[in-house]
Scaffold this motif. Structure first.
Motif, PDB file in Angstrom:
ATOM      1  N   ASP A 211       0.817  -1.207   0.000  1.00  0.00           N
ATOM      2  CA  ASP A 211       0.000   0.000   0.000  1.00  0.00           C
ATOM      3  C   ASP A 211       0.856   1.265   0.000  1.00  0.00           C
ATOM      4  OD1 ASP A 211      -2.337  -1.442  -0.124  1.00  0.00           O
ATOM      5  OD2 ASP A 211      -2.782  -1.251   2.017  1.00  0.00           O
ATOM      6  N   SER A 212       2.109   1.169   0.424  1.00  0.00           N
ATOM      7  CA  SER A 212       3.005   2.324   0.333  1.00  0.00           C
ATOM      8  C   SER A 212       3.092   2.797  -1.111  1.00  0.00           C
ATOM      9  CB  SER A 212       4.403   1.975   0.855  1.00  0.00           C
ATOM     10  OG  SER A 212       4.395   1.713   2.243  1.00  0.00           O
ATOM     11  N   TYR A 213       3.208   1.850  -2.036  1.00  0.00           N
ATOM     12  CA  TYR A 213       3.262   2.196  -3.458  1.00  0.00           C
ATOM     13  C   TYR A 213       1.949   2.811  -3.933  1.00  0.00           C
ATOM     14  CZ  TYR A 213       7.552  -0.534  -4.284  1.00  0.00           C
ATOM     15  OH  TYR A 213       8.834  -1.021  -4.284  1.00  0.00           O
ATOM     16  N   LEU A 214       0.829   2.242  -3.493  1.00  0.00           N
ATOM     17  CA  LEU A 214      -0.473   2.733  -3.953  1.00  0.00           C
ATOM     18  C   LEU A 214      -0.753   4.139  -3.425  1.00  0.00           C
ATOM     19  CD1 LEU A 214      -2.613  -0.514  -3.711  1.00  0.00           C
ATOM     20  CD2 LEU A 214      -1.293   0.373  -5.649  1.00  0.00           C
ATOM     21  N   LEU A 215      -0.340   4.422  -2.206  1.00  0.00           N
ATOM     22  CA  LEU A 215      -0.490   5.778  -1.676  1.00  0.00           C
ATOM     23  C   LEU A 215       0.389   6.761  -2.452  1.00  0.00           C
ATOM     24  CD1 LEU A 215      -0.667   5.003   2.124  1.00  0.00           C
ATOM     25  CD2 LEU A 215      -2.489   5.948   0.699  1.00  0.00           C
ATOM     26  N   ALA A 216       1.588   6.332  -2.780  1.00  0.00           N
ATOM     27  CA  ALA A 216       2.472   7.178  -3.585  1.00  0.00           C
ATOM     28  C   ALA A 216       1.867   7.420  -4.970  1.00  0.00           C
ATOM     29  CB  ALA A 216       3.853   6.532  -3.708  1.00  0.00           C
TER      30      ALA A 216
END
Length: 156
Positions: free
Chosen positions: A129-134
């Protein structure tokens, strides 16, 4: 509108098998599929790449245009690569640093990022989810920049 790029650094290709208790069981390809799906849902193409070679990563970064957006997980280069720092600063591309694990809750050496100063911000500790938030931020940033004619943070 510029393009959105997701660059994965050293050893990220080992996701799914490398220390799954820290990095999770999702493979790099599964993460990239999630990223591409979210981008497609927002009518945006995104290019995902991974390398274990720092010079290759530098070449990719320096080929970006200032109207592009970079999401980067440098892996272990986070703590040592002034070359990546200089490449991101040199190109002037807006960038977010991403980490699957919380680098501040791990070994002491991981709590320092030499890359962070070249990026707009950092998202860590939320798994894939870190990638999706970015990506969500990159999509909004690109939309705003296109509508307002803003080139990057320094132009404000």
């Amino acid at each position: 509108m510029g393009s959105i790029y997701v660059f994965h650094g050293v050893n990220i290709h080992l996701l799914g098998t490398r220390e799954p208790e820290i990095y999770g069981k999702m493979t790099l390809e599964e993460i990239n599929q999630k990223i591409r799906f979210m981008a497609e849902q927002n009518s945006q193409k995104v290019e995902c790449r991974q390398t274990n070679h720092e010079g290759v990563m530098v070449d990719w970064i320096t080929a970006l245009n200032p109207d592009d957006f970079l999401i980067i997980n440098p892996g272990a280069w986070t703590h040592s690569s002034y070359a990546l720092f200089d490449a991101i600063k040199g190109v002037g591309v807006p960038a977010l640093e991403v980490h699957l694990s919380n680098i501040y809750a791990r070994e002491t050496f991981r709590a320092h990022s030499v890359i962070a100063g070249s990026c707009m911000g950092q998202i860590s500790g939320l798994g894939s989810d870190s990638y999706l938030l970015a990506l969500a931020y990159a999509l909004e940033f690109q939309r705003f920049r296109d509508h307002e004619g803003i080139k990057n943070e320094e132009d404000k």
